[in-house]
Design an enzyme around this catalytic site. Structure first.
Site, PDB file in Angstrom:
ATOM      1  N   LEU A  73       0.814  -1.217   0.000  1.00 16.02           N
ATOM      2  CA  LEU A  73       0.000   0.000   0.000  1.00 16.02           C
ATOM      3  C   LEU A  73       0.850   1.271   0.000  1.00 16.02           C
ATOM      4  CD1 LEU A  73      -2.745  -1.137   2.575  1.00 16.02           C
ATOM      5  CD2 LEU A  73      -2.645  -1.498   0.099  1.00 16.02           C
ATOM      6  N   HIS A  77      -3.450   4.311  -2.077  1.00 14.24           N
ATOM      7  CA  HIS A  77      -4.379   3.465  -1.312  1.00 14.24           C
ATOM      8  C   HIS A  77      -4.849   4.190  -0.053  1.00 14.24           C
ATOM      9  CE1 HIS A  77      -1.798   0.347  -3.387  1.00 14.24           C
ATOM     10  NE2 HIS A  77      -3.006  -0.032  -3.750  1.00 14.24           N
ATOM     11  N   LYS A 192      -6.708   5.886 -11.205  1.00 18.66           N
ATOM     12  CA  LYS A 192      -5.416   5.563 -11.834  1.00 18.66           C
ATOM     13  C   LYS A 192      -5.585   4.382 -12.792  1.00 18.66           C
ATOM     14  CE  LYS A 192      -0.900   4.578 -12.149  1.00 18.66           C
ATOM     15  NZ  LYS A 192      -1.034   3.226 -12.621  1.00 18.66           N
ATOM     16  N   GLN A 196      -9.923  -0.453 -15.392  1.00 19.36           N
ATOM     17  CA  GLN A 196     -10.388  -1.361 -14.326  1.00 19.36           C
ATOM     18  C   GLN A 196     -11.663  -0.807 -13.683  1.00 19.36           C
ATOM     19  OE1 GLN A 196      -7.886  -3.443 -11.261  1.00 19.36           O
ATOM     20  NE2 GLN A 196      -8.460  -1.735  -9.975  1.00 19.36           N
ATOM     21  N   VAL A 219      -3.642   9.840  -7.165  1.00 16.74           N
ATOM     22  CA  VAL A 219      -2.704  10.612  -6.326  1.00 16.74           C
ATOM     23  C   VAL A 219      -1.354  10.617  -7.041  1.00 16.74           C
ATOM     24  CG1 VAL A 219      -1.584  10.777  -4.072  1.00 16.74           C
ATOM     25  CG2 VAL A 219      -3.952   9.984  -4.226  1.00 16.74           C
ATOM     26  N   LEU A 227       1.092   7.751  -8.595  1.00 12.63           N
ATOM     27  CA  LEU A 227       1.593   6.730  -7.670  1.00 12.63           C
ATOM     28  C   LEU A 227       1.154   5.350  -8.139  1.00 12.63           C
ATOM     29  CD1 LEU A 227       1.208   8.178  -4.072  1.00 12.63           C
ATOM     30  CD2 LEU A 227       2.978   8.569  -5.778  1.00 12.63           C
ATOM     31  N   SER A 229       2.388   0.956  -7.333  1.00 19.21           N
ATOM     32  CA  SER A 229       3.314   0.018  -6.686  1.00 19.21           C
ATOM     33  C   SER A 229       4.477  -0.293  -7.631  1.00 19.21           C
ATOM     34  CB  SER A 229       2.605  -1.291  -6.338  1.00 19.21           C
ATOM     35  OG  SER A 229       1.412  -1.012  -5.651  1.00 19.21           O
TER      36      SER A 229
END
Ligand code: PAF
Length: 339
Positions: A73, A77, A192, A196, A219, A227, A229
């Protein structure tokens, strides 16, 4: 639009997230949200106990907010959990690295699983309940043993769907399962992953799931990078090159907001920025209708369009998107929400 199709045969993955352990006893919610706040989240490895807990919450007249995640996260998130906490009485977060949405076994095996850090973040931003099931708990007998796949036709076929075959079927299937386990809720997804989000909205409509889907702004870091992962896999140089994605969106939006925009000119402006950046290999740059993600053919209702970009930077696939009518671009020279 959404169909339930025959199983996709695949091997059961050998590894999954560390199981959180034996089924926890479903704890009774202590009533008002304040009683549950500021404590470590209640962590469930067992789906039945998790569902029962949230049923008990609703039976007490409390609303449930749900944030599905694959863990690792970050601030993106955190913004979803924080918004859910502002708008709902009890916030549940799922942490499950879903094997069926990965095309590549190495990618799945190397996906980070920092569960303790994730639980800290959930607690810090107001989440009280966590579902962190093992792969066996989610897919008894392994993902290949299931006979049902949720496939959202058309919306899932273009863009990321074309580049990552099977990805959206795996995502749609696990999201359907998670929403079924969670029950009536408001479910928070980041813009983002715009495609999806569109697919999830469609499947919730088609399957009449009792969830209200809330899309939340992307974000970004101060310099505009969305942002993700995946950003952790970029070297410093690659991270600088990755800024081409948000710069391309800015270029596209600038044309869109000019006096006489055409879809072709918008796409050309984005493409040019991406192609001019060393280390960046463009997959697509597109202006689409926000509802069905079909390429825009004419300048229409500005509120219903979206810019999409995808590119490879140093072997890492990055995506980004923007409302071309975003006024912050002209006013502040920056895009979207930054932290
Ligand atoms: O966006 C994600 O992290 C995943 O696709 C989701 C929605 C949690 C499903 O695995």
């Amino acid at each position: 639009m959404t169909e339930v199709v025959a199983p996709v045969e695949e091997e059961s993955p050998k590894s999954g997230p560390s199981s959180v352990g034996e089924p926890d006893q479903p704890e009774q919610p202590s009533g008002a949200r304040g009683d549950m706040a500021d404590a470590s989240p209640l962590v469930y490895g067992n789906i039945g106990d998790y569902s029962l807990m949230l049923e008990t919450v609703r039976a007490e007249g409390l609303s449930v907010g749900f944030v599905p995640t694959m863990g690792a996260l970050h601030a993106g998130h955190a913004s979803l959990v924080a918004r859910a906490a502002r708008e709902c009485d009890v916030v549940a977060v799922s942490i499950f690295v879903n094997p069926t949405q990965f095309g590549d076994a190495t990618d799945l095996a190397s996906y980070p699983r920092p569960l303790d850090d994730d639980l800290e973040l959930v607690a810090a931003f107001g989440g009280q309940v966590v579902l962190a099931p093992s792969v066996e708990e989610m897919y008894p007998g392994g993902p290949g043993a299931r006979a049902t796949t949720v496939r959202v036709a058309r919306l899932g076929d273009r863009w990321e769907g074309a580049a990552r075959p099977g990805h959206f079927d795996g995502m749609a299937t696990v999201v359907t399962k998670l929403l079924a386990m969670t029950g009536r809720c408001r479910a928070y997804f980041g813009e983002k992953d715009f495609q999806q989000l569109a697919i999830v909205r469609q499947l919730v409509r088609d399957l009449s799931l009792p969830a209200e889907i809330v899309g939340c702004p992307t974000v970004r870091d101060e310099d505009g990078l969305a942002l993700s992962s995946r950003n952790a896999r970029l070297s410093d140089d690659q991270r600088r090159q990755a800024l081409a994605l948000s710069e391309a969106l800015r270029a596209g939006a600038t044309i869109w907001q000019s006096a006489d925009p055409t879809p072709d000119a918008v796409v050309a402006a984005m493409d040019e920025v991406l192609r001019a950046t060393t280390g960046v290999t463009v997959d697509y740059a597109a202006l689409v209708r926000a509802g069905d993600l079909e390429p825009a053919t004419a300048v229409g209702d500005v509120s219903a369009m979206r810019l999409l970009v995808a590119a490879d930077v140093g072997g890492v696939r990055l995506i980004d998107n923007l409302d071309p009518a975003d006024k912050a671009i002209m006013a502040e020279g920056r895009i979207g929400e930054s932290r």
